[in-house]
Each structure stands twice: as structure tokens, then as C-alpha cells.
Design a protein around this motif. Structure first.
Motif, PDB file in Angstrom:
ATOM      1  N   SER A 123       0.861  -1.186   0.000  1.00 59.39           N
ATOM      2  CA  SER A 123       0.000   0.000   0.000  1.00 59.39           C
ATOM      3  C   SER A 123       0.897   1.235   0.000  1.00 59.39           C
ATOM      4  O   SER A 123       2.103   1.139   0.252  1.00 59.39           O
ATOM      5  CB  SER A 123      -0.930  -0.002   1.211  1.00 59.39           C
ATOM      6  OG  SER A 123      -0.184  -0.037   2.410  1.00 59.39           O
ATOM      7  N   THR A 173       1.749   6.314  10.738  1.00 57.18           N
ATOM      8  CA  THR A 173       3.149   6.686  10.915  1.00 57.18           C
ATOM      9  C   THR A 173       3.755   5.900  12.086  1.00 57.18           C
ATOM     10  O   THR A 173       3.020   5.335  12.907  1.00 57.18           O
ATOM     11  CB  THR A 173       3.293   8.192  11.201  1.00 57.18           C
ATOM     12  OG1 THR A 173       2.745   8.465  12.501  1.00 57.18           O
ATOM     13  CG2 THR A 173       2.602   9.031  10.143  1.00 57.18           C
ATOM     14  N   GLN A 208       2.900   4.467   0.972  1.00 57.27           N
ATOM     15  CA  GLN A 208       3.601   4.931   2.166  1.00 57.27           C
ATOM     16  C   GLN A 208       4.190   6.301   1.853  1.00 57.27           C
ATOM     17  O   GLN A 208       4.289   6.692   0.687  1.00 57.27           O
ATOM     18  CB  GLN A 208       4.725   3.967   2.555  1.00 57.27           C
ATOM     19  CG  GLN A 208       4.242   2.595   2.941  1.00 57.27           C
ATOM     20  CD  GLN A 208       5.389   1.660   3.301  1.00 57.27           C
ATOM     21  OE1 GLN A 208       6.562   2.015   3.261  1.00 57.27           O
ATOM     22  NE2 GLN A 208       5.046   0.440   3.655  1.00 57.27           N
ATOM     23  N   THR A 209       4.610   7.029   2.870  1.00 55.27           N
ATOM     24  CA  THR A 209       5.200   8.347   2.645  1.00 55.27           C
ATOM     25  C   THR A 209       6.239   8.673   3.690  1.00 55.27           C
ATOM     26  O   THR A 209       6.278   8.059   4.765  1.00 55.27           O
ATOM     27  CB  THR A 209       4.113   9.449   2.614  1.00 55.27           C
ATOM     28  OG1 THR A 209       4.685  10.661   2.138  1.00 55.27           O
ATOM     29  CG2 THR A 209       3.479   9.649   3.962  1.00 55.27           C
ATOM     30  N   THR A 220      -2.380   8.875  11.804  1.00 52.87           N
ATOM     31  CA  THR A 220      -2.893   8.485  10.489  1.00 52.87           C
ATOM     32  C   THR A 220      -2.667   9.623   9.502  1.00 52.87           C
ATOM     33  O   THR A 220      -3.018  10.768   9.770  1.00 52.87           O
ATOM     34  CB  THR A 220      -4.398   8.154  10.563  1.00 52.87           C
ATOM     35  OG1 THR A 220      -4.578   7.081  11.484  1.00 52.87           O
ATOM     36  CG2 THR A 220      -4.932   7.756   9.201  1.00 52.87           C
ATOM     37  N   ASN A 275      -4.452   5.414   0.674  1.00 49.26           N
ATOM     38  CA  ASN A 275      -4.170   4.627   1.866  1.00 49.26           C
ATOM     39  C   ASN A 275      -4.211   5.532   3.090  1.00 49.26           C
ATOM     40  O   ASN A 275      -3.792   6.684   3.032  1.00 49.26           O
ATOM     41  CB  ASN A 275      -2.779   3.979   1.763  1.00 49.26           C
ATOM     42  CG  ASN A 275      -2.470   3.073   2.942  1.00 49.26           C
ATOM     43  OD1 ASN A 275      -3.350   2.408   3.473  1.00 49.26           O
ATOM     44  ND2 ASN A 275      -1.210   3.043   3.352  1.00 49.26           N
ATOM     45  N   ASN A 276      -4.708   4.993   4.177  1.00 47.61           N
ATOM     46  CA  ASN A 276      -4.577   5.627   5.486  1.00 47.61           C
ATOM     47  C   ASN A 276      -3.309   5.064   6.114  1.00 47.61           C
ATOM     48  O   ASN A 276      -3.313   3.983   6.692  1.00 47.61           O
ATOM     49  CB  ASN A 276      -5.793   5.341   6.367  1.00 47.61           C
ATOM     50  CG  ASN A 276      -6.979   6.170   5.974  1.00 47.61           C
ATOM     51  OD1 ASN A 276      -6.881   7.390   5.882  1.00 47.61           O
ATOM     52  ND2 ASN A 276      -8.092   5.527   5.728  1.00 47.61           N
ATOM     53  N   TYR A 277      -2.219   5.775   5.933  1.00 53.35           N
ATOM     54  CA  TYR A 277      -0.911   5.327   6.387  1.00 53.35           C
ATOM     55  C   TYR A 277      -0.739   5.660   7.864  1.00 53.35           C
ATOM     56  O   TYR A 277      -0.969   6.792   8.283  1.00 53.35           O
ATOM     57  CB  TYR A 277       0.175   6.012   5.549  1.00 53.35           C
ATOM     58  CG  TYR A 277       1.579   5.724   5.978  1.00 53.35           C
ATOM     59  CD1 TYR A 277       2.126   4.453   5.847  1.00 53.35           C
ATOM     60  CD2 TYR A 277       2.387   6.731   6.507  1.00 53.35           C
ATOM     61  CE1 TYR A 277       3.430   4.194   6.230  1.00 53.35           C
ATOM     62  CE2 TYR A 277       3.693   6.485   6.886  1.00 53.35           C
ATOM     63  CZ  TYR A 277       4.204   5.207   6.748  1.00 53.35           C
ATOM     64  OH  TYR A 277       5.493   4.959   7.119  1.00 53.35           O
TER      65      TYR A 277
END
Length: 120
Positions: free
Chosen positions: A51, A87, A53-54, A92, A83-85
Motif C-alpha cells: 500500500s 506513521t 507509504q510516505t 494516520t 491509503n490511510n498510512y
């Protein structure tokens, strides 16, 4: 490539040629030159993820995309990915990467490389 940030969300919009370049090379970047700092935002393929990512480091926002997402993205009808990434700090961050469509209202911006708007 356009970037929009609001609160804990980040969105990239890519034109046709940008999507094609990204799908071909696995990387695309833009930069904004300020008086004393260079701000960059980029998108790149990352192996072994499933999914979006950042990360933000060295004045650069990077969105990582699974390789499988880009296989036919330049030629298929998939608009984008999100996507609800979560951290490492447990926050979120909503991530959205999408094709850039021609705007329905009048704009002075060059939209010649944008995707046709499906609502037109």
C-alpha cells in the motif's frame, strides 16, 4: 505533478505524461525553488510494500508506491490509489495519488496534458 496538503492528508495529481514517465521509470519528481531552500516532492516505486507509504526528509516529500500498482496504470481506467498510512508515531496520514483530469470550470492553467474529465 500537483501537490495538495491539508492537515494530515497529502495528494499528488499526475498528468498523462507524468503517469507514463512514472510507470516507465518508477520515479517522478518536481521541485519548488524558494529564496533559501529547495522543496521537492517525488513519487517512487518501492519493493516489498502493498500500500502507499510516505516520508518527509531533507525538504522532500516522498510517496512510495507498490510496484504492482503501476503495471498498467498509464493505460488502464484506474484513476488512482489511496491509503490511510499509520506513521511510526501512531498518527494516520491519508495519502492519495491520482490522474489529473481536465477541470470542468474555467482555469488559466494549461490542461493540455490532463486526462479527459469523465463528467464532461
Amino acid at each position: 505533478m500537483k501537490i495538495r496538503i491539508r492537515g494530515n492528508s497529502i495528494r499528488y495529481r499526475l498528468t498523462k505524461s507524468e503517469v507514463e514517465a512514472f510507470c516507465k521509470t518508477g520515479y517522478f519528481a518536481q521541485k519548488t525553488e524558494f529564496n533559501t531552500t529547495l522543496f521537492c516532492y517525488e513519487i517512487k516505486i518501492k519493493k516489498n510494500i502493498n500500500s502507499l507509504q510516505t516520508d518527509f526528509a531533507n525538504n522532500t516529500i516522498t510517496i512510495y508506491v507498490p510496484n504492482s500498482y503501476t503495471k498498467d496504470w498509464a493505460t488502464n481506467s484506474v484513476v488512482g490509489f489511496n491509503n490511510n498510512y499509520i506513521t511510526p508515531q501512531g498518527k494516520t496520514l491519508f495519502i492519495l495519488v491520482e490522474k489529473d483530469f481536465v477541470c470542468m470550470d474555467e482555469t488559466v492553467e494549461d490542461q493540455s496534458d490532463n486526462y479527459p474529465n469523465p463528467n464532461a
